[in-house]
Scaffold this motif. Structure first.
Motif, PDB file in Angstrom:
ATOM      1  N   UNK A 163     -40.310  21.268 -31.392  1.00  0.00           N
ATOM      2  CA  UNK A 163     -40.716  22.473 -30.677  1.00  0.00           C
ATOM      3  C   UNK A 163     -39.626  23.032 -29.773  1.00  0.00           C
ATOM      4  N   UNK A 164     -38.651  22.198 -29.369  1.00  0.00           N
ATOM      5  CA  UNK A 164     -37.696  22.682 -28.363  1.00  0.00           C
ATOM      6  C   UNK A 164     -36.584  23.549 -28.939  1.00  0.00           C
ATOM      7  N   UNK A 165     -36.564  23.758 -30.264  1.00  0.00           N
ATOM      8  CA  UNK A 165     -35.690  24.729 -30.937  1.00  0.00           C
ATOM      9  C   UNK A 165     -34.223  24.307 -31.036  1.00  0.00           C
ATOM     10  N   UNK A 166     -33.872  23.107 -30.578  1.00  0.00           N
ATOM     11  CA  UNK A 166     -32.450  22.730 -30.558  1.00  0.00           C
ATOM     12  C   UNK A 166     -31.998  21.992 -31.813  1.00  0.00           C
ATOM     13  N   UNK A 167     -32.893  21.263 -32.483  1.00  0.00           N
ATOM     14  CA  UNK A 167     -32.483  20.576 -33.713  1.00  0.00           C
ATOM     15  C   UNK A 167     -32.667  21.468 -34.926  1.00  0.00           C
ATOM     16  N   UNK A 168     -33.594  22.399 -34.844  1.00  0.00           N
ATOM     17  CA  UNK A 168     -33.798  23.447 -35.852  1.00  0.00           C
ATOM     18  C   UNK A 168     -34.626  24.521 -35.161  1.00  0.00           C
ATOM     19  N   UNK A 169     -34.368  25.773 -35.470  1.00  0.00           N
ATOM     20  CA  UNK A 169     -35.064  26.838 -34.760  1.00  0.00           C
ATOM     21  C   UNK A 169     -36.183  27.444 -35.598  1.00  0.00           C
ATOM     22  N   UNK A 170     -37.163  28.012 -34.902  1.00  0.00           N
ATOM     23  CA  UNK A 170     -38.214  28.778 -35.574  1.00  0.00           C
ATOM     24  C   UNK A 170     -39.570  28.123 -35.642  1.00  0.00           C
ATOM     25  N   UNK A 171     -39.642  26.805 -35.414  1.00  0.00           N
ATOM     26  CA  UNK A 171     -40.922  26.104 -35.509  1.00  0.00           C
ATOM     27  C   UNK A 171     -41.716  26.234 -34.214  1.00  0.00           C
ATOM     28  N   UNK A 172     -43.002  26.514 -34.354  1.00  0.00           N
ATOM     29  CA  UNK A 172     -43.918  26.495 -33.229  1.00  0.00           C
ATOM     30  C   UNK A 172     -45.040  25.518 -33.520  1.00  0.00           C
TER      31      UNK A 172
END
Length: 278
Positions: A163-172
């Motif tokens: 969720x924190x967007x740093x390892x991969x972006x776009x997931x909620x």
């Protein structure tokens, strides 16, 4: 909150409806939406033509000419529409871009949480929230070996890490629950416990699930509409999110809902077994 598939569908709608149009005036009805001073935002954009609409993670990047970009984050309830100026104006309309052709691009937001910031094109990485984003979830930018190495460095649970967007972006919240179920991974399992086989499978499910959701218009759980005014259809294809008590599609065990990192979290207690830290 709109996640990557929903924002991508908004982007595609604006690309179709707004690119090529020139701004003649801007009516800012709720100043807190705009990060810049109102007069700076307005003076910079009046007379400018929208040349492209890009996306980075959950952020829209609306390009004006060659030098200016509006970074737009929809937050919880933000949405755009492009309509004739004669169309009735909703009480939730907070920013109106007037175009020279008589149409308007309107930003609506029932909660007023969304934000827009005018920057010089090329300065995206100076914007808070954008500069620390991980790779886009595509095969060419989101690499399996790098994903595994990043997860190995973290002892925290896999769900909040995604969720924190740093390892991969776009997931909620929705798509994390879905991809973890598809990968047979418990949301509270420490990230560094996952094997290379498990992280490779999670990697592939993230890419496939987001692409599938994009192609089905995104997920409408509450109020999401794209720029053309259409709701998404992917909510009909969800496996676990919002399905507390419903039998798991794989094993028949009722789906459970717990709190993980203050977020409602859905999982199958039989298919997704929690593992302890190393």
């Amino acid at each position: 909150m709109p996640e990557l598939p929903e924002v991508e569908n908004v982007r595609r709608g604006l690309e179709t409806l707004a690119v090529g149009k020139t701004v003649s005036a801007i009516d800012i009805r709720w100043s807190k939406i705009i990060v810049n001073p109102d007069e700076v935002f307005t003076a910079g954009l009046v007379g400018q033509q929208i040349t492209a609409v890009d996306r980075r993670g959950k952020y829209l990047l609306i390009r004006f000419g060659e030098q200016l970009t509006v970074v737009s984050h929809l937050r919880m309830e933000g949405k755009y529409e492009v309509v004739a100026k004669e169309a009735p104006i909703s009480k939730h309309t907070h920013v109106i871009f007037e175009f020279t052709d008589g149409q308007q691009m309107r930003y609506l937001d029932t909660r007023k949480f969304g934000r827009m910031q005018l920057i010089e094109t090329g300065q995206e990485n100076t914007v808070a929230g954008l500069k620390d984003l991980g790779p886009e979830p595509t095969p060419t930018t989101f690499l399996k070996a790098d994903f595994y190495q990043r997860l190995q460095k973290h002892h925290k649970a896999i769900k909040p890490l995604l969720l924190d967007q740093k390892v991969v972006t776009g997931l909620g919240n929705i798509y994390v629950d879905e991809t973890l179920w598809l990968s047979h991974i418990h949301p509270e399992t420490p990230a560094n416990v996952l094997t290379r086989i498990e992280t490779d499978r999670l990697h592939d499910e993230i890419i496939a699930e987001l692409e599938l959701a994009i192609n089905h218009g995104g997920t409408t759980v509450n109020t999401f509409l794209n720029a053309i005014g259409h709701a998404g259809a992917f909510q009909e294809m969800l496996h676990v999110y919002g399905k507390k008590g419903v039998p798991c599609e794989r094993c028949g065990t009722p789906i459970e809902k717990i709190k993980v990192a203050q977020r409602g979290t859905h999982f199958c207690p039989k298919c997704q077994i929690k593992r302890d830290a190393k």
